[in-house]
Design an enzyme around this catalytic site. Structure first.
Site, PDB file in Angstrom:
ATOM      1  N   GLU A  62     -10.632   7.856   0.057  1.00 36.23           N
ATOM      2  CA  GLU A  62     -10.561   8.901  -0.979  1.00 36.23           C
ATOM      3  C   GLU A  62      -9.113   9.319  -1.236  1.00 36.23           C
ATOM      4  O   GLU A  62      -8.829  10.490  -1.503  1.00 36.23           O
ATOM      5  CB  GLU A  62     -11.412  10.111  -0.587  1.00 36.23           C
ATOM      6  CG  GLU A  62     -12.890   9.781  -0.580  1.00 36.23           C
ATOM      7  CD  GLU A  62     -13.768  11.004  -0.780  1.00 36.23           C
ATOM      8  OE1 GLU A  62     -13.314  11.988  -1.370  1.00 36.23           O
ATOM      9  OE2 GLU A  62     -14.925  10.947  -0.342  1.00 36.23           O
TER      10      GLU A  62
HETATM   11  C1  LIG Z   1     -14.600   2.151   5.505  1.00 31.71           C
HETATM   12  C2  LIG Z   1     -13.935   2.071   4.181  1.00 31.71           C
HETATM   13  C3  LIG Z   1     -14.645   2.352   3.028  1.00 31.71           C
HETATM   14  C4  LIG Z   1     -14.042   2.243   1.776  1.00 31.71           C
HETATM   15  N1  LIG Z   1     -14.785   2.453   0.631  1.00 31.71           N
HETATM   16  C5  LIG Z   1     -14.239   2.171  -0.571  1.00 31.71           C
HETATM   17  C6  LIG Z   1     -15.041   2.177  -1.758  1.00 31.71           C
HETATM   18  O1  LIG Z   1     -16.225   2.489  -1.730  1.00 31.71           O
HETATM   19  N2  LIG Z   1     -14.461   1.827  -2.930  1.00 31.71           N
HETATM   20  C7  LIG Z   1     -13.137   1.479  -3.021  1.00 31.71           C
HETATM   21  O2  LIG Z   1     -12.671   1.173  -4.108  1.00 31.71           O
HETATM   22  N3  LIG Z   1     -12.343   1.470  -1.907  1.00 31.71           N
HETATM   23  C8  LIG Z   1     -12.862   1.783  -0.695  1.00 31.71           C
HETATM   24  N4  LIG Z   1     -12.085   1.749   0.429  1.00 31.71           N
HETATM   25  C9  LIG Z   1     -10.677   1.426   0.321  1.00 31.71           C
HETATM   26  C10 LIG Z   1      -9.770   2.632   0.564  1.00 31.71           C
HETATM   27  O3  LIG Z   1      -9.845   3.519  -0.494  1.00 31.71           O
HETATM   28  C11 LIG Z   1      -8.359   2.093   0.813  1.00 31.71           C
HETATM   29  O4  LIG Z   1      -8.373   1.562   2.109  1.00 31.71           O
HETATM   30  C12 LIG Z   1      -7.272   3.134   0.654  1.00 31.71           C
HETATM   31  O5  LIG Z   1      -7.149   3.485  -0.689  1.00 31.71           O
HETATM   32  C13 LIG Z   1      -5.913   2.652   1.154  1.00 31.71           C
HETATM   33  O6  LIG Z   1      -5.582   1.396   0.662  1.00 31.71           O
HETATM   34  P1  LIG Z   1      -5.143   0.223   1.667  1.00 31.71           P
HETATM   35  O7  LIG Z   1      -6.145   0.202   2.761  1.00 31.71           O
HETATM   36  O8  LIG Z   1      -4.949  -1.004   0.892  1.00 31.71           O
HETATM   37  O9  LIG Z   1      -3.794   0.737   2.273  1.00 31.71           O
HETATM   38  P2  LIG Z   1      -2.328   0.586   1.642  1.00 31.71           P
HETATM   39  O10 LIG Z   1      -2.321   1.097   0.264  1.00 31.71           O
HETATM   40  O11 LIG Z   1      -1.822  -0.784   1.893  1.00 31.71           O
HETATM   41  O12 LIG Z   1      -1.536   1.618   2.567  1.00 31.71           O
HETATM   42  C14 LIG Z   1      -1.237   1.358   3.931  1.00 31.71           C
HETATM   43  C15 LIG Z   1      -0.490   2.570   4.487  1.00 31.71           C
HETATM   44  O13 LIG Z   1       0.712   2.775   3.723  1.00 31.71           O
HETATM   45  C16 LIG Z   1       0.703   4.077   3.124  1.00 31.71           C
HETATM   46  N5  LIG Z   1       1.309   4.010   1.799  1.00 31.71           N
HETATM   47  C17 LIG Z   1       0.955   3.215   0.773  1.00 31.71           C
HETATM   48  N6  LIG Z   1       1.725   3.462  -0.288  1.00 31.71           N
HETATM   49  C18 LIG Z   1       2.576   4.450   0.076  1.00 31.71           C
HETATM   50  C19 LIG Z   1       3.610   5.170  -0.591  1.00 31.71           C
HETATM   51  N7  LIG Z   1       3.912   4.967  -1.860  1.00 31.71           N
HETATM   52  N8  LIG Z   1       4.272   6.125   0.098  1.00 31.71           N
HETATM   53  C20 LIG Z   1       3.981   6.382   1.395  1.00 31.71           C
HETATM   54  N9  LIG Z   1       3.008   5.742   2.060  1.00 31.71           N
HETATM   55  C21 LIG Z   1       2.307   4.796   1.405  1.00 31.71           C
HETATM   56  C22 LIG Z   1      -0.746   4.488   3.088  1.00 31.71           C
HETATM   57  O14 LIG Z   1      -0.897   5.891   3.066  1.00 31.71           O
HETATM   58  C23 LIG Z   1      -1.283   3.866   4.357  1.00 31.71           C
HETATM   59  O15 LIG Z   1      -1.006   4.692   5.445  1.00 31.71           O
HETATM   60  C24 LIG Z   1     -12.680   1.878   1.694  1.00 31.71           C
HETATM   61  C25 LIG Z   1     -11.954   1.615   2.861  1.00 31.71           C
HETATM   62  C26 LIG Z   1     -12.567   1.691   4.080  1.00 31.71           C
HETATM   63  C27 LIG Z   1     -11.768   1.363   5.304  1.00 31.71           C
END
Ligand SMILES: Cc1cc2nc3c(=O)[nH]c(=O)nc-3n(C[C@H](O)[C@H](O)[C@H](O)COP(=O)(O)OP(=O)(O)OC[C@H]3O[C@@H](n4cnc5c(N)ncnc54)[C@H](O)[C@@H]3O)c2cc1C
Length: 620
Positions: free
Chosen positions: A425
């Site tokens: 979220e």
């Molecule tokens: C159990 C689970 C359920 C989920 N359900 C859904 C769903 O129903 N629908 C859906 O669409 N998605 C879903 N997601 C995806 C979830 O929303 C994403 O995992 C989340 O948005 C983060 O993206 P990422 O995992 O690719 O991390 P990344 O974007 O790669 O980020 C990795 C880390 O870097 C940090 N970071 C990234 N960019 C920046 C920045 N500009 N400045 C500082 N820090 C930064 C992040 O905060 C994080 O700590 C789900 C994920 C999980 C694990």
């Protein structure tokens, strides 16, 4: 500095867009307060008291109605839901899902005309407290309605609502929200899934892969975000995101096997693939090219509910651990007699009280007529409550000692379950950037003229500012009218109110200084932005508890003295944290270690390793 506001606006929007006015047919609260979004003005050192005082009320009738929903749901969760089994088997049993449907829990916020319960945000928050007793179920239901079908409620046409909402509200169909892709997480705008208009212009052909989609293996209806070609007003063709309602039955929709997750193991999380899926043009959700806004509106509108959900979980944890602490004996005394154990209960109660107060205040703002933009408030509730959950579940586990680590007890599961709250979220990092940049954008717009005068060396403005700073440095008394003749805070909370007023004033001063110091470059100053967000969260929490505790005293509610204690502890702690954080925002402050911190991390990341020699190593 000129144009700083506009520039920040576009950057804040990249992180998370504010909701546009939307039409939702939802049961209004009869007693909805005249609240509008509040947090932005804090960036100017001002408080719009009327927006947050008195604490929102619901009528007796509404309370009765809410309790009618809550009773059976609570009974079901307490007596029939087997969370341990759900966690172990990685699945919510079919009969549990059926019962959830029969209780109306798949259509909580779906308008009544489409077969849902049509709950206001306040009522939804109240039910959330109960549903959170099983985190896998809470996540499944949230993915279905807080994000999966929410786009249809917020941006759907009449036809789309009539076609999809009734079967989604009953649970006959399950919904999922498909935004994340392997190369696109926080940077949602970078998705690669593509929808191409067919030659006869009657369908979009959808191709792409989504990952980590909650309910991905169960859903019949997906809200899918894809890139589409859009002709701009100047005739140029651009790639823009569009939202679609996609049925599994359209063909070409497949899902991977459920992910083996750390927590919320009963929820279903899968890859979802779209291969030449033919989506009728009538299934575009909102405008072609308007998908990013739809996605952000959906996410912004649901976040506030995490506050009441986590508070519900913490209340249960307090009951369970208090029973244990009052009966487990060590050193011939109950654990409850030791100060270090007692402190953990005060912490859990304080966090629950603050997040609950913030969540219900925000829910009432969202319920107010006119659908104000509460995206900053909702983001603050999400960040505060997710981090509160992680801290408090860990402390609760600690009260149990070794038993807390053993699977026979629910604590390790709750710890695993609650970790996701900081990630999905909108990650807490992204939300902190959003909170700070959106507020700074607001302040930047209003302060641009004054800051320009300062930069140009306007003598009057400079003299004014110097005078102000001198008075500040001598320690001024700040009076924003929370107490006194026309005060809104109860006299027994006056100390907390004064602390809040002082913090708000100096926060406004810091914001002005930051805008002057960094201008547009502030978007790259993440350590600064994080502090801005942290101070704001404390200010909002202080406001919420002072408002709520004042109401409780005024109404003579049971145990209001306890609330006063919690409010006073929080206000005092938050005040001192804020003083420290504000001092860190000062470029020359000895508390500010940013340059050292950056240097250390730079050296580590260059080598991609821990750099120090081993403590046993000797020089050659
Ligand atoms: C159990 C689970 C359920 C989920 N359900 C859904 C769903 O129903 N629908 C859906 O669409 N998605 C879903 N997601 C995806 C979830 O929303 C994403 O995992 C989340 O948005 C983060 O993206 P990422 O995992 O690719 O991390 P990344 O974007 O790669 O980020 C990795 C880390 O870097 C940090 N970071 C990234 N960019 C920046 C920045 N500009 N400045 C500082 N820090 C930064 C992040 O905060 C994080 O700590 C789900 C994920 C999980 C694990």
């Amino acid at each position: 500095m000129s144009g700083c506001g506009l520039f920040l606006c576009s950057v804040a929007a990249r992180f998370c867009r504010a909701p546009a006015a939307f039409t939702v047919s939802r049961r209004p609260l009869l007693t909805s307060p005249p609240s509008r979004a509040f947090a932005k003005d804090l960036f100017l050192g001002k408080m719009k008291k009327k927006e947050v005082f008195p604490f929102p009320e619901v009528s007796q009738d509404e309370l009765k109605e809410i309790n009618q929903f809550v009773g059976p749901v609570e009974k079901f969760f307490t007596e029939e839901v087997d969370s341990r089994k759900i966690d172990q088997e990685g699945k919510i049993p079919d009969e549990t899902l059926e019962k959830l449907k029969s209780l109306g829990l798949f259509g909580m916020q779906v308008p009544e005309e489409y077969g849902g319960l049509g709950l206001s945000n306040t009522m939804y928050a109240r039910l959330g407290e109960v549903i959170s007793l099983d985190t896998s179920i809470a996540v499944t239901l949230a993915a279905h309605q807080a994000i999966g079908l929410k786009g249809i409620i917020l941006a759907g046409s009449k036809e789309q609502k009539a076609r999809y909402l009734p079967r989604l509200a009953s649970g006959e169909h399950v919904a999922a929200f498909c935004l994340t892709e392997p190369s696109s997480g926080s940077d949602a705008a970078s998705i690669r899934t593509r929808a191409t208009l067919s030659a006869d212009k009657r369908h979009y052909i959808l191709n792409g892969a989504k990952v980590w989609i909650t309910n991905g293996g169960l859903a019949n209806v997906f809200t899918v975000f894809a890139k589409t070609e859009v002709v701009d007003s100047d005739g140029s063709v651009k790639d823009k995101m569009t939202a679609f309602i996609v049925e599994r039955d359209f063909g070409g929709v497949t899902n991977g096997k459920p992910e083996d997750k750390m927590g919320i193991r009963g929820s279903n999380t899968c890859e979802v693939h779209f291969e030449n899926t033919r989506v009728p043009v009538e299934n575009v959700l909102g405008e072609v090219g308007g998908g990013f806004k739809v996605a952000m509106n959906i996410l912004n509108s649901g976040r506030f509910s995490m506050g009441s959900m986590v508070a519900g979980m913490l209340k249960k944890l307090i009951e369970m651990t208090a029973e244990y602490a009052c009966t487990r004996k060590q050193f011939n005394r109950n654990l409850s007699e030791f100060g270090l154990i007692q402190e953990k209960f005060a912490l859990m109660a304080q966090k629950a009280y603050v997040m609950e107060s913030m969540a219900y205040l925000t829910a009432a703002m969202l319920d107010a007529p006119g659908f104000p933009d509460c995206s900053i408030e909702a983001a603050m509730v999400k960040v505060f409550s997710s981090e509160g959950a992680w801290t408090c579940v860990s402390e609760a586990l600690q009260i149990l000692g070794g038993s807390g680590y053993i699977r026979d007890y629910p604590y390790e599961r709750l710890l695993r379950d609650s970790r996701i709250l900081l990630i999905f979220e909108g990650t807490n990092e992204i939300l902190r950037m959003y909170i700070a940049l959106t507020g700074l954008q607001h302040a930047g717009r209003i302060l641009t003229a004054r800051v320009n005068e300062l930069k140009r060396g306007n003598v009057t403005t400079i003299m004014e500012t110097v005078g102000q700073r001198l008075r500040d440095s001598l320690g001024r008394t700040v009076d924003l009218g929370l107490t006194g003749k026309l005060g809104v805070v109860h006299p027994s909370l006056a100390d907390g109110a004064h602390k809040l007023e002082e913090n708000v004033y100096y926060f406004g001063r810091s914001v002005e200084t930051l805008l002057l110091r960094f201008g547009k470059a502030i978007v790259e100053e993440q350590l600064v932005l994080k502090r801005v967000a942290n101070v704001l969260m404390n200010l909002y929490g202080m406001t919420a508890v002072l408002s709520r505790a004042s109401r409780s005293i005024r109404l003579g509610l049971r145990d209001h003295d306890h609330e006063v204690l919690l409010a006073n502890i929080f206000c005092s702690e938050a005040y001192h944290q804020n003083l420290f954080t504000l001092s860190q925002l000062d470029k020359h402050s000895p508390e500010n270690l940013d340059e050292l911190v950056k240097k250390v991390s730079q050296q580590i990341l260059e080598k991609r390793a821990y750099i120090c020699t081993h403590p046993l190593d000797r020089a050659p």
